[in-house]
Design an enzyme around this catalytic site. Structure first.
Site, PDB file in Angstrom:
ATOM      1  N   ASP A  85       0.860  -1.186   0.000  1.00 11.92           N
ATOM      2  CA  ASP A  85       0.000   0.000   0.000  1.00 11.92           C
ATOM      3  C   ASP A  85       0.889   1.226   0.000  1.00 11.92           C
ATOM      4  O   ASP A  85       1.969   1.230   0.585  1.00 11.92           O
ATOM      5  CB  ASP A  85      -0.969   0.000   1.192  1.00 11.92           C
ATOM      6  CG  ASP A  85      -0.282  -0.029   2.537  1.00 11.92           C
ATOM      7  OD1 ASP A  85      -0.001   1.043   3.099  1.00 11.92           O
ATOM      8  OD2 ASP A  85      -0.026  -1.139   3.048  1.00 11.92           O
ATOM      9  N   ASP A 174      -9.773   3.586   6.054  1.00 10.84           N
ATOM     10  CA  ASP A 174      -8.675   3.502   7.017  1.00 10.84           C
ATOM     11  C   ASP A 174      -9.106   4.149   8.334  1.00 10.84           C
ATOM     12  O   ASP A 174      -9.213   5.368   8.440  1.00 10.84           O
ATOM     13  CB  ASP A 174      -7.454   4.219   6.432  1.00 10.84           C
ATOM     14  CG  ASP A 174      -6.231   4.169   7.346  1.00 10.84           C
ATOM     15  OD1 ASP A 174      -6.341   3.694   8.485  1.00 10.84           O
ATOM     16  OD2 ASP A 174      -5.161   4.638   6.905  1.00 10.84           O
ATOM     17  N   GLU A 176      -7.884   4.519  12.088  1.00  8.99           N
ATOM     18  CA  GLU A 176      -6.778   4.321  13.015  1.00  8.99           C
ATOM     19  C   GLU A 176      -6.631   5.529  13.931  1.00  8.99           C
ATOM     20  O   GLU A 176      -7.445   6.444  13.905  1.00  8.99           O
ATOM     21  CB  GLU A 176      -5.481   4.015  12.273  1.00  8.99           C
ATOM     22  CG  GLU A 176      -5.020   5.078  11.287  1.00  8.99           C
ATOM     23  CD  GLU A 176      -3.755   4.639  10.546  1.00  8.99           C
ATOM     24  OE1 GLU A 176      -2.669   4.744  11.148  1.00  8.99           O
ATOM     25  OE2 GLU A 176      -3.859   4.197   9.373  1.00  8.99           O
TER      26      GLU A 176
END
Length: 286
Positions: A85, A174, A176
């Site tokens: 990624d 994503d 996080e």
């Protein structure tokens, strides 16, 4: 004898100055209202200030470490497919080098919040495709800056779309640690879960696909109360830098992608797809 004239009576100059001053005062008040001149909307944080430093795992490494144990080997990698990624911090990526090393898929950061697009997106997203990789794009979430629906729409409009061409993976969200403050973005567990539901529902309405979720077990437990709301639908992309994938968040019996290192060759972040190449193709095809 004074001469009478039609129209409005003469106003002293100071009256005009007074009116002008009042208008300026009103204008100043309007410019100071929330939501104007770049100010954050009520209850929302400002837009990200260093989105180029935020990528999948940037905060995982900072909060959970980079591992240091034995690299994955043997049974841990059996039947898996190597991937990477990337984001703007990688610049122009040497896709032919990665392909020749056995990399077969990639996720590329497209957006963050509703104000940032990756300036290297075209080279990374199209370049990986041209090199033969199956690729997808991901969105770095900032749930305190705007709604889930707003960010999902921004993502789809700026590189996060999907097509059944056999080479495009569903988009990924994503989730996080917050790079800008409070770990959980100042939201309750229920608030974060509802934000993600909003994002996923909007993404599916726009593309017809259920998106992948990138998150660590540690963050998930801390910020969602270890919610099991997504495991039956959204494929899991989990980061853990070590010799095994470890414990998974609640709701998932298995992972789909494992980000196993942030210090791999050429680009740093390397992943394993949990299955053979034909299963990776099936994920792309929906």
């Amino acid at each position: 004898m004074p001469v009478l004239r039609s129209g409005f009576p003469h106003r002293p100059a100071r009256s005009l100055a007074t009116v002008a001053g009042a208008l300026l005062a009103v204008l100043s008040l309007l410019l100071g209202l929330p939501g104007t001149a770049g100010a954050a909307a009520p209850g929302r944080a400002p837009e990200p200030t260093h989105p180029g430093q935020d990528w999948a795992g940037s905060q995982i490494a900072a909060h959970e470490g980079r591992g240091g144990g034995a690299a994955p080997a043997g049974a841990a990698l059996a039947g898996s497919v190597e991937g990477v990624d990337v984001s703007s911090h990688n610049g122009n990526v040497a896709w032919s080098t990665l392909w020749n090393s056995g990399v077969r898929f990639a996720y590329v950061k497209a957006t963050e919040s509703t104000s940032y697009t990756n300036p290297y997106f075209a080279q990374q997203y199209n370049g990986s495709y041209n090199a033969g990789l199956i690729r997808g794009s991901y969105h770095f979430a900032t749930p305190n800056t705007s709604s889930g629906a707003a960010q999902a729409n921004y993502f789809v409009d700026h590189g996060g779309g999907w097509s059944r061409d056999g080479k495009t993976l569903p988009g990924a969200l994503d989730m996080e640690y917050n790079p800008y403050g409070s770990t959980c973005y100042g939201l309750s567990a229920a608030g974060l879960v509802n934000w993600m539901k909003d994002w996923f529902a909007t993404y599916k309405a726009r593309t017809g696909r259920d998106a992948v979720i990138y998150t660590s077990t540690s963050w998930w437990k801390q910020c969602t109360g270890n919610s099991s709301a997504f495991g039956a639908v959204n494929p899991l992309w989990v980061p853990r830098y070590g010799s095994s994938v470890g414990e998974l968040p609640a709701g998932w019996g298995f992972h789909t992608i494992w980000q196993y290192t942030s210090t791999g060759p050429t680009v740093g972040d390397h992943n394993h797809f949990n299955g053979a190449y034909d299963r990776l193709q099936a994920l792309a095809n929906g």
